[in-house]
Design an enzyme around this catalytic site. Structure first.
Site, PDB file in Angstrom:
ATOM      1  N   ASP A   1       0.689  -1.106  -0.049  1.00 15.26           N
ATOM      2  CA  ASP A   1       0.010   0.011   0.082  1.00 15.26           C
ATOM      3  C   ASP A   1       0.954   1.352  -0.141  1.00 15.26           C
ATOM      4  OD1 ASP A   1      -2.050   1.649  -0.124  1.00 15.26           O
ATOM      5  OD2 ASP A   1      -3.197   0.983   1.657  1.00 15.26           O
TER       6      ASP A   1
HETATM    7  C1  BGC Z   1      -5.228   3.195   0.084  1.00 12.96           C
HETATM    8  C2  BGC Z   1      -5.238   2.059  -0.975  1.00 12.96           C
HETATM    9  C3  BGC Z   1      -5.147   2.862  -2.382  1.00 12.96           C
HETATM   10  C4  BGC Z   1      -3.959   3.517  -2.356  1.00 12.96           C
HETATM   11  C5  BGC Z   1      -3.431   3.915  -3.808  1.00 12.96           C
HETATM   12  C6  BGC Z   1      -4.042   3.955  -0.198  1.00 12.96           C
HETATM   13  O1  BGC Z   1      -3.978   5.190   0.608  1.00 12.96           O
HETATM   14  O2  BGC Z   1      -5.016   2.391   1.399  1.00 12.96           O
HETATM   15  O3  BGC Z   1      -6.524   1.543  -0.827  1.00 12.96           O
HETATM   16  O4  BGC Z   1      -5.512   1.979  -3.221  1.00 12.96           O
HETATM   17  O5  BGC Z   1      -3.612   4.652  -1.517  1.00 12.96           O
HETATM   18  O6  BGC Z   1      -4.466   5.239  -4.105  1.00 12.96           O
END
Ligand code: BGC
Length: 735
Positions: free
Chosen positions: A263
């Site tokens: 993530d």
């Molecule tokens: C989130 C994810 C997301 C990623 C990309 C993160 O802050 O937890 O769910 O896909 O950002 O935007």
């Protein structure tokens, strides 16, 4: 490319190129000419690293992506295409209900169609991968991200998650209109302590496996090409550096062979967790745990080379990860066509096209949950003499999407007012805001300001009360702000704002015929709203066509089709709460003052509304459950049947739910578990048989020795309209 060609490419690549492939950076880091922007300082990497990176996130639009693709490919020694990823969570530009609302449809066909629609739109806009589905199991509505999940149940999450994967990827991800799916957040992110986002998750291995991992596994079985790690520590080890979780459970046991991406910044965050002493160690721990790609931090790009040179990380390990990236690019056909479906003309044609809007409208109505309908006040009549005042901050609001939607143009959204004016021809309607969505000026999580004009407040309220007095019926349009949902929006107070409740009370003083619509991304506290309203519809955040769907449902063109994908508690203090909890040695019979029993001394019921609950505009009668056998061995199956009859006066769809309870076990078993769903549409007065096949697989659990197996014994089979049904029959399983 053939496998041989991919192998050759890998062999030809330098270590720098390989490490580049394992890094994903945001589009904002590339200027319009792929020039490095200021953000880069924060990451202390150079232009070269940017050019080498294997993937870009959050750039959208066929033209912008093509430009960046061309520039970067020209600079890369082997001209390897970058892969463009984006959060297309509930639609790209045609926005449909938030995932929790999709959960409420209880309908994998609808969910698959919606996912496909968003794949078609986003693929035309140049996207290759969507960071969806999110199948984190959620049992605590304080967590803002419950909105991104399909709910509290492992079976429902798995069913709908797999449907999304199919919808995104189709049979062949390379084919036109498909994008690759990234299942997230692995694992257990929904179990954050007390619903605090980014907090620790502490789960026994049995609970993790039985409840939380099931849906990720269903998505992997459906062929998801990517998995994303979660931010949390799971049983004290950050997921992103958790070798057991990623290598043993995900790769070995679940057989996942796709790309595992972190993530956003999660590799570096292992330092904050106190798991890695520095970036270098974070890179080593993630790589050794099996993480292929690092999103938005630069531990890999800054340290992997050094780690390889000193022999801490083997070249084989790097090659394995790089190969997965190359295979994904190849599966998407990027070596032959680096833009895939990205095409400005198609993008323009497909975005918000009629077909997509119609689907979004139907799905929104299917996600609405009718919680109450006293005196059959609904549906309303579009008739002469009928007058309705629509009152509340959502009476004419276009921000009716969740916080993972990024519409280019709010004019494309249909507010309640627009939907009503466009569809209601005869009844007299008025619209008054009454109050703001939030009570005071507030900085929202995206940094924008929600502004409240204090001097307007009194007039807004008075106008609303005057309109309520004159109308026969009032439709209150209340809810939380969409920026109170999603990531980083955990709440301790699960009510709509105090001013909205005050507005509802004042309106009620002058008009008791109240229908309340609630717009929200989580189960809110509903006691007061329920008490003051004759009917309540939970609309979640319905998306682009929300206003039209509201008109369709209020005026009976179609029914509200949803059932609750999460239990609703009376109070936030009861959380976490879910239907499949365990039986207590001191059972509670749902009344107060029972003395020494499980529960609270100031709250009798466990739930305000149970999981699976929701009504249509008709009524159904269920016969007793019958089983074709009362005793089986593991080779047999049982057919469980009920007859349901539409006892109302309109065509209606019933969501028939099968639950099974294992009465005794070598570890105690949940009160019951959802094991089947059938949606059945019947004309008034008609009846039909609804059957479910029960197999041994449905009876398995992680037993005392951590074997996944069924145990001889007695089982109860429930079939009914929600998780509290008592309509049941028994069978016995033996050798
Ligand atoms: C989130 C994810 C997301 C990623 C990309 C993160 O802050 O937890 O769910 O896909 O950002 O935007």
């Amino acid at each position: 490319m053939t496998n041989k060609q991919l192998q050759k490419l890998l062999k030809d690549m330098s270590l720098d190129e390989k490490i580049g492939q394992l890094t994903q950076l945001a589009g904002s880091m590339y200027g319009s000419d792929a020039i490095v922007t200021g953000l880069l300082d924060m990451f202390s990497i150079n232009d070269k690293a940017l050019e080498m990176s294997g993937s870009v996130l959050s750039v959208i639009g066929a033209e912008a992506i093509k430009k960046l693709q061309d520039e970067n490919m020209a600079k890369q020694p082997h001209h390897i295409p970058q892969i463009f990823m984006y959060d297309v969570i509930n639609g790209y530009q045609t926005i449909y209900p938030v995932p929790l609302g999709q959960g409420a449809t209880f309908n994998p066909d609808t969910v698959e169609k919606l996912a496909h629609m968003s794949a078609v739109e986003s693929a035309a806009a140049g996207i290759h991968v969507t960071f969806s589905p999110m199948v984190d199991l959620v049992r605590d509505a304080r967590w803002g991200r419950v909105m991104e999940s399909t709910g509290e149940d492992p079976y429902l999450n798995g069913l709908l998650g797999a449907a999304m994967v199919k919808g995104y990827q189709g049979d062949d991800v390379k084919a036109k209109g498909n994008v690759a799916a990234c299942v997230k957040h692995f694992a257990g992110y929904g179990g954050a302590e007390a619903g605090r986002d980014y907090d620790n998750v502490e789960l026994s291995e049995r609970t993790l496996r039985e409840d939380y991992l099931a849906a990720y596994e269903a998505c992997i079985k459906a062929g998801a090409k990517l998995v994303m790690t979660s931010f949390n520590t799971l049983n004290r080890v950050p997921s992103t550096g958790n070798k057991w979780l990623m290598k043993k459970v995900l790769r070995e046991e679940m057989g996942f062979d796709g790309v595992l991406i972190s993530d956003y910044g999660a590799v570096k965050e292992m330092i904050n967790h106190g798991y890695s002493r520095d970036e270098k160690q974070a890179a080593e721990q993630s790589m050794k745990a099996g993480l292929d790609m690092e999103m938005m931090s630069t531990a890999y790009i800054s340290h992997l080379k050094e780690l390889v040179d000193e022999g801490t990380i083997s070249m084989d390990m790097i090659d394995e990860a790089v190969m997965r990236l190359l295979v994904l690019k190849n599966d998407l056909g990027l070596f032959e066509n680096p833009y895939k479906d990205g095409d400005p003309k198609e993008e323009k044609k497909l975005i918000l096209c009629k077909k997509h809007r119609e689907l979004a409208r139907k799905a929104a109505a299917e996600s609405f949950v009718l919680l109450k309908n006293e005196d059959n006040i609904l549906p309303l009549a579009d008739a002469k003499g009928a007058s309705v005042a629509f009152i509340g901050p959502y009476a004419d609001e276009k921000q009716i999407h969740g916080s993972w939607s990024f519409p280019n143009d709010y004019n494309t959204f249909v507010s309640v007012k627009e939907g009503i004016l466009g569809n209601v021809t005869t009844a007299k309607t008025t619209f008054k805001q009454g109050c703001y969505r939030l009570d005071h000026n507030k900085k929202l999580k995206d940094g924008s300001m929600f502004e409240v004009n204090e001097t307007k407040k009194e007039k807004m309220l008075n106008d609303a009360i005057a309109a309520a007095k004159k109308a026969k019926t009032v439709v209150m349009c209340l809810g939380e702000h969409f920026m109170q949902t999603g990531e980083a929006t955990s709440r301790t107070d699960l009510n709509v704002s105090p001013e909205q409740i005050e507005l509802l009370r004042k309106v009620r003083e002058v008009n008791p015929n109240i229908v309340t619509l609630v717009f929200a991304g989580r189960p809110l506290e509903m006691d007061v709203i329920d008490e003051l309203s004759k009917a309540v519809i939970y609309c979640w955040f319905p998306g682009t066509e929300g206003g039209n769907a509201v008109a369709d449902v209020l005026y009976g063109k179609c029914e509200p089709g949803g059932r609750l994908p999460m239990s609703f508690s009376h109070k936030a203090e009861q959380l976490p709460n879910y239907y499949s909890r365990f039986r207590s040695g001191r059972p509670n019979n749902g009344t107060l003052d029972q003395g020494f029993v499980m529960g609270y001394i100031d709250q009798a019921d466990l739930f305000k509304y149970p999981f699976g609950y929701g009504m249509g505009y008709s009524s159904f009668e269920y016969s007793n459950v019958t089983l074709d056998k009362s005793s089986i061995t593991r080779k047999d199956t049982i057919t469980a049947t009920v007859t349901i009859k539409n006892t109302g006066d309109r065509v209606s769809t019933e969501t028939v739910q099968l639950y099974i309870q294992d009465l005794f076990g070598n570890v105690v078993r949940p009160r019951r578990l959802l094991k089947g769903i059938k949606k059945v549409t019947l004309k008034p007065g008609k009846k039909t048989k609804v059957s479910f096949e029960i197999t041994d697989d449905m009876l398995k659990f992680w037993d005392i020795d951590m074997n996944y197996a069924s145990e001889d014994g007695d089982f109860r089979v429930y079939i009914g309209p929600d998780s509290l049904t008592e309509n049941c029959a028994y069978f016995n399983l033996h050798q």
